[in-house]
Design a protein around this motif. Structure first.
Motif, PDB file in Angstrom:
ATOM      1  N   ARG A  35       0.910  -0.941   0.161  1.00 19.89           N
ATOM      2  CA  ARG A  35       0.116  -0.070  -0.078  1.00 19.89           C
ATOM      3  C   ARG A  35       0.980   1.474  -0.036  1.00 19.89           C
ATOM      4  O   ARG A  35       0.408   2.003  -0.720  1.00 19.89           O
ATOM      5  CB  ARG A  35      -0.888  -0.021   1.261  1.00 19.89           C
ATOM      6  N   SER A  36       1.989   1.077   0.830  1.00 17.86           N
ATOM      7  CA  SER A  36       3.163   2.316   0.718  1.00 17.86           C
ATOM      8  C   SER A  36       4.299   1.752   1.055  1.00 17.86           C
ATOM      9  O   SER A  36       4.460   0.645   1.957  1.00 17.86           O
ATOM     10  CB  SER A  36       2.835   3.185   1.714  1.00 17.86           C
ATOM     11  N   LEU A  37       5.454   2.375   0.684  1.00 19.86           N
ATOM     12  CA  LEU A  37       6.958   1.879   1.069  1.00 19.86           C
ATOM     13  C   LEU A  37       7.590   3.017   1.495  1.00 19.86           C
ATOM     14  O   LEU A  37       7.264   4.108   1.106  1.00 19.86           O
ATOM     15  CB  LEU A  37       7.578   1.400  -0.162  1.00 19.86           C
ATOM     16  N   SER A  38       8.601   2.549   2.421  1.00 22.04           N
ATOM     17  CA  SER A  38       9.533   3.885   2.692  1.00 22.04           C
ATOM     18  C   SER A  38      10.747   2.818   3.195  1.00 22.04           C
ATOM     19  O   SER A  38      10.875   1.750   3.303  1.00 22.04           O
ATOM     20  CB  SER A  38       9.113   4.648   3.693  1.00 22.04           C
ATOM     21  N   LEU A  39      11.816   3.569   3.644  1.00 23.31           N
ATOM     22  CA  LEU A  39      13.241   2.726   3.906  1.00 23.31           C
ATOM     23  C   LEU A  39      12.752   2.218   5.349  1.00 23.31           C
ATOM     24  O   LEU A  39      13.549   1.019   5.658  1.00 23.31           O
ATOM     25  CB  LEU A  39      14.353   3.475   4.006  1.00 23.31           C
ATOM     26  N   ALA A  40      11.714   2.709   6.056  1.00 20.15           N
ATOM     27  CA  ALA A  40      11.551   2.205   7.499  1.00 20.15           C
ATOM     28  C   ALA A  40      10.312   1.338   7.615  1.00 20.15           C
ATOM     29  O   ALA A  40      10.673   0.372   8.230  1.00 20.15           O
ATOM     30  CB  ALA A  40      11.355   3.558   8.381  1.00 20.15           C
ATOM     31  N   VAL A  41       9.407   1.535   6.666  1.00 20.61           N
ATOM     32  CA  VAL A  41       8.130   0.922   6.970  1.00 20.61           C
ATOM     33  C   VAL A  41       7.470   0.296   5.491  1.00 20.61           C
ATOM     34  O   VAL A  41       7.477   1.210   4.692  1.00 20.61           O
ATOM     35  CB  VAL A  41       7.154   1.454   7.865  1.00 20.61           C
TER      36      VAL A  41
END
Length: 194
Positions: A35-41
């Motif tokens: 649904r969403s991506l980042s370096l942390a979560v």
């Protein structure tokens, strides 16, 4: 006066659907979508979740493997606290930056120089096993434009010769792809064969 530091690429979540699969402890593997991506979560839409703190490995299309632990659980999936080392983190950040470009509608993601190889004919194997002949319009280390009679759907994974790729857009006479694994500079040139 407080100055906000410039954020590292990939620290802001990118809201984009990326397909893939994930591996739970005990070896159970399931299809999933982000649904969403980042370096942390990473926020994962999934049919089944493990327990809080369980280690999980995601295998995301156009991103590759990402390891972490389940941070929270929802009825339709879970969030993964990403755990990547410094070397993999830089590659992951670059891939997230590329995905952010896709999400924002930048159409030409191929910044690499394009060539027209000596051998232009290529076999296109579709996801359903159908095979057709194609002609390479142009080629870069990260993608290609292919002329074919019948275009695969955007998002479909195809095999061009021996190289796996994802269809990213349609062209008037064919389609464009990004390769799952880019060419290395030392193996790329007019002589290259897919």
């Amino acid at each position: 006066m407080h100055i906000q530091p410039e954020s590292e690429p990939g620290t802001q979540p990118i809201h984009i659907r990326v397909g893939g699969r994930y591996l739970l402890p005990g070896g159970a593997e399931h299809a999933c979508e982000t649904r969403s991506l980042s370096l942390a979560v990473i926020d994962v839409l999934a049919p089944e979740s493990g327990l809080l703190g369980d280690p999980v490995t995601l295998y995301l299309d156009d991103v590759g493997p990402v390891a972490g632990a389940i941070q929270s659980i929802r009825p339709d999936g879970f969030t993964l606290a990403v755990d990547v080392g410094p070397e993999r983190r830089a590659r992951f950040a670059a891939r997230l930056d590329w995905l952010a470009g896709l999400a924002s509608g930048r159409t030409d993601q191929r910044s690499d120089p394009r060539i027209v190889p000596t051998v232009r004919s290529v076999e296109v194997r579709r996801a359903d096993g159908q095979v057709q002949s194609g002609t390479i319009i142009d080629l870069s280390m990260t993608g290609a434009a292919i002329s074919v009679a019948e275009r695969p759907a955007v998002g479909e994974v195809v095999t061009l010769g021996k190289r796996r790729a994802t269809v990213v857009r349609h062209l008037e006479t064919g389609f464009a792809v990004t390769f799952r694994l880019p060419f290395r500079p030392e193996t790329f040139g007019l002589h290259v064969m897919l």
